[in-house]
Design an enzyme around this catalytic site. Structure first.
Site, PDB file in Angstrom:
ATOM      1  N   LYS A 170      -5.566   7.358  -2.357  1.00 50.39           N
ATOM      2  CA  LYS A 170      -5.656   7.959  -1.020  1.00 50.39           C
ATOM      3  C   LYS A 170      -4.395   7.517  -0.281  1.00 50.39           C
ATOM      4  O   LYS A 170      -4.294   6.396   0.186  1.00 50.39           O
ATOM      5  CB  LYS A 170      -6.917   7.458  -0.303  1.00 50.39           C
ATOM      6  N   GLY A 201      -6.222  12.782   2.796  1.00 44.95           N
ATOM      7  CA  GLY A 201      -7.238  12.799   3.851  1.00 44.95           C
ATOM      8  C   GLY A 201      -7.059  11.647   4.805  1.00 44.95           C
ATOM      9  O   GLY A 201      -6.107  10.868   4.685  1.00 44.95           O
ATOM     10  N   GLY A 203      -7.866   8.092   6.803  1.00 45.07           N
ATOM     11  CA  GLY A 203      -8.301   6.753   6.408  1.00 45.07           C
ATOM     12  C   GLY A 203      -9.781   6.500   6.618  1.00 45.07           C
ATOM     13  O   GLY A 203     -10.495   6.134   5.677  1.00 45.07           O
ATOM     14  N   PRO A 204     -10.269   6.678   7.846  1.00 40.55           N
ATOM     15  CA  PRO A 204     -11.683   6.358   8.101  1.00 40.55           C
ATOM     16  C   PRO A 204     -12.652   7.305   7.387  1.00 40.55           C
ATOM     17  O   PRO A 204     -13.842   7.028   7.340  1.00 40.55           O
ATOM     18  CB  PRO A 204     -11.818   6.503   9.627  1.00 40.55           C
ATOM     19  N   GLY A 207     -10.424   7.376   2.963  1.00 40.06           N
ATOM     20  CA  GLY A 207     -10.093   5.996   2.592  1.00 40.06           C
ATOM     21  C   GLY A 207     -11.339   5.136   2.524  1.00 40.06           C
ATOM     22  O   GLY A 207     -11.565   4.402   1.553  1.00 40.06           O
ATOM     23  N   GLU A 245      -2.372  -6.182   0.872  1.00 40.13           N
ATOM     24  CA  GLU A 245      -1.005  -6.486   1.301  1.00 40.13           C
ATOM     25  C   GLU A 245      -0.941  -6.067   2.765  1.00 40.13           C
ATOM     26  O   GLU A 245      -1.006  -4.879   3.067  1.00 40.13           O
ATOM     27  CB  GLU A 245      -0.029  -5.698   0.414  1.00 40.13           C
ATOM     28  N   CYS A 279       7.152  -4.297   5.947  1.00 38.36           N
ATOM     29  CA  CYS A 279       6.225  -5.417   6.154  1.00 38.36           C
ATOM     30  C   CYS A 279       6.909  -6.757   5.930  1.00 38.36           C
ATOM     31  O   CYS A 279       6.553  -7.747   6.549  1.00 38.36           O
ATOM     32  CB  CYS A 279       5.002  -5.271   5.273  1.00 38.36           C
ATOM     33  N   GLU A 369       2.921  -8.551  14.424  1.00 33.53           N
ATOM     34  CA  GLU A 369       3.764  -7.590  13.697  1.00 33.53           C
ATOM     35  C   GLU A 369       3.979  -6.361  14.580  1.00 33.53           C
ATOM     36  O   GLU A 369       3.030  -5.697  14.973  1.00 33.53           O
ATOM     37  CB  GLU A 369       3.075  -7.189  12.380  1.00 33.53           C
TER      38      GLU A 369
END
Ligand code: NAP
Ligand code: MG
Length: 462
Positions: A170, A201, A203-204, A207, A245, A279, A369
């Site tokens: 995903k 698609g 995430g919520p 995913g 990660e 990141c 971040e």
């Protein structure tokens, strides 16, 4: 059906069960450039079933056969390098030269490294009166972000396939076109139907359905801490292996003996490249108090030189998020020496390369971040102080140390609570393990360590 109207499941392109689509936006001009299917739990279920059905066959292939397929995949990616770079530029907004040099090239190297590792890894070893077999962990659910769209996919899919696992991917909703290109490459490489499956698609929706699916044996996620925590909790409840990660707040420590100008210039370039959406970026520069003013001056000049050569950030939400961090930095008393929160361009999600001086370790911009082109320059008194500041966040993903003498830099690097440290500008190594200490994550990607994540052991005693 055109490939881009579908999702790649069980070796074929098919529409989403819902028939819904998601628009893909070019961050440079904010125009919708394409639409992709909005997968839901129903599509995830179809894909996971396909991956489960393909697992016994793929797991039983010889490592040499898997190596050959990965080698073919590497070659297809190499042959389609320009198309990959153009696609990443269109949906992420990164300058084309950067897309060619990094977004397209690094995944080719990583795919090549796993073709080699599949052929050479010892999947079987003797330990006293036992034979220990390393077997694939099963069906992998891979959830990836948009910042390095193809790299993040290949860093999960290539080792999973090398191990003998099958995969449902995903990808991020912002960069699905690169994922579709990857699926085409998998198909062209002759990897059997069902071994790799793509569900685009949200995430919520897609995913979360993937992370929760009982037919998935390992969830490998890269992205935000908030979503990572949720995925870790879901996996924990199901006693499922998870790899996370989750980003960082890495320190670039310039010791007094270092070549200051070089360390500052490389440090600024590291933060500004990919518009700060890396990141492992060294977003905190730590400089000795005696060299501080000179370093700030150098950093401001270097950042100003970037000007509009960096691309936009990925979407309006990220731009708003980065701008609010810049405003927070000003509010908390840091001194802007380059850039700032204003829109540098009337169109596109651009942020000016920004440098803050007089940043103290407890400020929000020194702790959280930001994921944008924003550098904080901090002052330290001595090496103990520098180590304390460098280690003083919840993260521990990467970092850099600069010193006149390599041994001095190494000694300091060993004090850092972090998974990767570049010594005097050391180059990225696609075979070195990549992953975090502390809240930067769980597990490692790349190289032999990345392969191990997708293997489990079975011991036979004689
Ligand atoms: P994110 O929401 O964590 O996205 C990462 C991936 O997880 C995407 O594929 C996303 O899908 C998916 N996802 C979102 N919610 C999910 C859920 N409930 N269950 C399962 N999967 C889910 O990250 P983001 O919103 O794109 O970025 C936010 C921040 O995360 C950034 O500002 C940055 O600090 C951090 N980040 C870190 C990295 C990294 O490399 N470590 C990469 C990207 C972002 P959608 O694309 O549909 O949301
Ligand atoms: Mg998101």
């Amino acid at each position: 059906m055109k490939a881009h109207d579908g999702m790649y499941i069980d070796g074929a392109w098919r529409p989403a069960a819902s028939g819904e689509t998601i628009g893909v936006v070019n961050p440079v001009d904010e125009q919708v450039i394409d639409r992709v299917p909005a997968g839901t739990a129903a599509d995830i279920d179809t894909a996971v079933r396909a991956a489960r059905a393909a697992l016994p066959g793929w797991a039983a292939t010889s490592p040499a056969e898997r190596a050959a397929r990965l080698g073919a995949l590497r070659d297809v990616l190499a042959a389609r390098k320009d198309e990959i770079a153009e696609t990443v530029t269109a949906e992420l907004g990164s300058p084309l030269a950067f897309s060619q040099a990094v977004h397209a090239s690094v995944p080719i190297a990583v795919a090549g490294s796993y073709a080699e590792l599949a052929a050479t890894h010892a999947f079987e070893e003797k330990v006293g009166n036992s034979t220990v077999y390393q077997e694939p962990i099963g069906v992998v659910g891979a959830i990836t972000p948009w910042n390095y769209p193809l790299h993040q996919i290949v860093a999960k899919v290539a080792p999973a396939l090398a191990a003998g696992c099958t995969v449902v991917l995903k990808p991020a909703e912002d960069t699905p076109l690169t994922a579709q290109l990857f699926a085409e490459a998998v198909d062209e490489a002759g990897i059997p139907a069902g071994v790799f499956n793509l569900v685009t698609g949200l995430g919520p929706v897609a995913g979360q359905a993937l992370a929760e699916h009982p037919g998935v044996d390992l969830v490998s996620f890269t992205g935000s801490t908030a979503v990572g925590r949720q995925i870790g909790a879901t996996a924990g409840a199901a006693i499922k292996k998870v790899a996370l990660e989750l980003g960082g707040k890495s320190a670039n420590v310039i010791l007094p003996s270092a070549d200051l100008a070089k360390a500052v210039n490389v440090g600024v370039a590291n933060v500004m490249s990919n518009s700060g959406q890396t990141c492992s970026a060294w977003t905190r520069m730590l400089v000795h108090r005696d060299q501080y003013d000179e370093a700030v001056q150098l950093a401001a000049t270097a950042a100003a030189k970037y000007g509009d050569r960096i691309g936009p950030v990925v979407n309006a939400k990220q731009r708003a998020r980065v701008r609010s961090y810049i405003e927070k930095g000003v509010e908390e008393g840091a001194r802007l020496v380059a850039g700032g929160p204003e829109h540098p361009s009337p169109q596109g999600y651009f942020i000016a390369p920004t440098v803050f001086a007089d940043v103290t370790p407890d400020m929000t911009i020194a702790q959280e971040e930001i994921f944008g082109p924003v550098l904080s320059v901090l002052r330290y008194d001595d090496e103990d102080d520098a180590a304390r500041i460098a280690n003083g966040t919840v993260y521990g993903l990467a970092g850099a140390v600069w010193a006149g003498d390599e041994a001095e830099a190494v000694a300091f690097a060993r004090r850092l609570e972090t998974g990767q440290v570049d010594i005097n500008g050391g180059r990225f190594n696609p075979r070195a393990p990549f992953g975090g200490y502390k809240q930067s994550g769980v597990g490692r990607e790349l190289g032999a360590h990345g392969l191990s994540e997708y293997l489990q052991t079975k011991s036979l005693q004689f």
